[in-house]
Design an enzyme around this catalytic site. Structure first.
Site, PDB file in Angstrom:
ATOM      1  N   LYS A  48      20.280  -8.978  -4.483  1.00  0.00           N
ATOM      2  CA  LYS A  48      18.999  -8.545  -5.074  1.00  0.00           C
ATOM      3  C   LYS A  48      18.053  -9.710  -5.307  1.00  0.00           C
ATOM      4  CE  LYS A  48      20.331  -6.526  -8.825  1.00  0.00           C
ATOM      5  NZ  LYS A  48      20.360  -5.879 -10.137  1.00  0.00           N
ATOM      6  N   LYS A  49      18.605 -10.834  -5.817  1.00  0.00           N
ATOM      7  CA  LYS A  49      17.743 -11.909  -6.319  1.00  0.00           C
ATOM      8  C   LYS A  49      17.872 -13.229  -5.573  1.00  0.00           C
ATOM      9  CE  LYS A  49      17.790  -9.680 -10.829  1.00  0.00           C
ATOM     10  NZ  LYS A  49      18.125  -9.713 -12.250  1.00  0.00           N
TER      11      LYS A  49
HETATM   12  N1  C2G Z   1      15.129  -5.722 -19.972  1.00  0.00           N
HETATM   13  C1  C2G Z   1      14.221  -5.392 -20.973  1.00  0.00           C
HETATM   14  N2  C2G Z   1      13.353  -6.339 -21.435  1.00  0.00           N
HETATM   15  C2  C2G Z   1      13.367  -7.592 -20.920  1.00  0.00           C
HETATM   16  C3  C2G Z   1      14.279  -7.936 -19.923  1.00  0.00           C
HETATM   17  C4  C2G Z   1      15.163  -6.971 -19.451  1.00  0.00           C
HETATM   18  O1  C2G Z   1      14.173  -4.241 -21.468  1.00  0.00           O
HETATM   19  N3  C2G Z   1      12.463  -8.469 -21.394  1.00  0.00           N
HETATM   20  C5  C2G Z   1      16.037  -4.689 -19.466  1.00  0.00           C
HETATM   21  C6  C2G Z   1      15.809  -4.385 -17.973  1.00  0.00           C
HETATM   22  O2  C2G Z   1      14.709  -3.529 -17.803  1.00  0.00           O
HETATM   23  C7  C2G Z   1      17.129  -3.744 -17.595  1.00  0.00           C
HETATM   24  C8  C2G Z   1      18.139  -4.453 -18.540  1.00  0.00           C
HETATM   25  O3  C2G Z   1      17.369  -5.092 -19.562  1.00  0.00           O
HETATM   26  O4  C2G Z   1      17.121  -2.351 -17.901  1.00  0.00           O
HETATM   27  C9  C2G Z   1      18.953  -5.484 -17.789  1.00  0.00           C
HETATM   28  O5  C2G Z   1      18.064  -6.372 -17.165  1.00  0.00           O
HETATM   29  P1  C2G Z   1      18.507  -7.172 -15.862  1.00  0.00           P
HETATM   30  O6  C2G Z   1      19.772  -7.864 -16.128  1.00  0.00           O
HETATM   31  O7  C2G Z   1      17.340  -7.946 -15.374  1.00  0.00           O
HETATM   32  O8  C2G Z   1      18.827  -5.955 -14.892  1.00  0.00           O
HETATM   33  P2  C2G Z   1      18.653  -5.947 -13.340  1.00  0.00           P
HETATM   34  O9  C2G Z   1      19.107  -7.232 -12.729  1.00  0.00           O
HETATM   35  O10 C2G Z   1      17.303  -5.425 -13.028  1.00  0.00           O
HETATM   36  O11 C2G Z   1      19.794  -4.913 -12.900  1.00  0.00           O
HETATM   37  O12 C2G Z   1      21.287  -1.024 -10.877  1.00  0.00           O
HETATM   38  C10 C2G Z   1      20.207  -1.716 -11.369  1.00  0.00           C
HETATM   39  C11 C2G Z   1      20.482  -3.111 -11.663  1.00  0.00           C
HETATM   40  O13 C2G Z   1      21.813  -3.356 -11.939  1.00  0.00           O
HETATM   41  C12 C2G Z   1      19.584  -3.578 -12.763  1.00  0.00           C
END
Ligand code: C2G
Length: 133
Positions: A48-49
């Site tokens: 993904k990243k």
């Molecule tokens: N989040 C949030 N506020 C932030 C940062 C993150 O509410 N300032 C939330 C994201 O929206 C997400 C959760 O915290 O719902 C986890 O964030 P990430 O680890 O960045 O998740 P991501 O890598 O987008 O993985 O299947 C989907 C993926 O696994 C999501």
């Protein structure tokens, strides 16, 4: 007859755990009677990243699983398996941060899909940058 508590599921990497992650999990938990979290695998995060997380998947699962608002964790190995994970964990509600807005609406035939606003001005990337400088 008593109402059955709804099961909530959410997914994320939760690398370098911060209050934005915590607030998302707390609000997800408030939507029902239990919260299960799919923690993205190291390889999924790389896909993904384009980089591996700072904390590996075993460490991230330990941290998330220890939280009071979390009832269970499992490893999310593929974005395409969301439907299977939701069925396997008998989830009634899928909660995601609104950076995923609209992306999982196709699952609304098997569960309620809810997007919650992200916490502003905090991210894993910002924390890493702050430590670096
Ligand atoms: N989040 C949030 N506020 C932030 C940062 C993150 O509410 N300032 C939330 C994201 O929206 C997400 C959760 O915290 O719902 C986890 O964030 P990430 O680890 O960045 O998740 P991501 O890598 O987008 O993985 O299947 C989907 C993926 O696994 C999501």
């Amino acid at each position: 007859m008593s109402a059955v508590a709804k099961r909530v599921i959410t997914f994320g990497t939760f690398d370098v755990f911060h209050v934005g992650h915590l607030k998302l999990l707390e609000r997800a938990r408030e939507r029902g009677g239990s919260l299960t979290v799919g923690v993205s695998s190291d390889d999924l995060n790389y896909d993904k990243k384009g980089r591996y997380p700072v904390y590996d998947q075993a460490e991230r699962m330990l941290l998330i699983g220890a939280l009071r608002v979390v009832d269970g964790v499992f490893l999310e190995e593929s974005l395409e398996q969301k439907r299977d994970y939701i069925i396997e964990h008998e989830a009634d509600i899928l909660v995601m941060g609104d950076d995923w807005s609209g992306k999982f609406n196709y699952l609304s035939d098997i569960c309620e899909v809810v997007y919650l606003p992200r916490t502003p001005a905090i991210s894993t990337t910002a924390v890493i940058e702050k430590i670096r400088h």
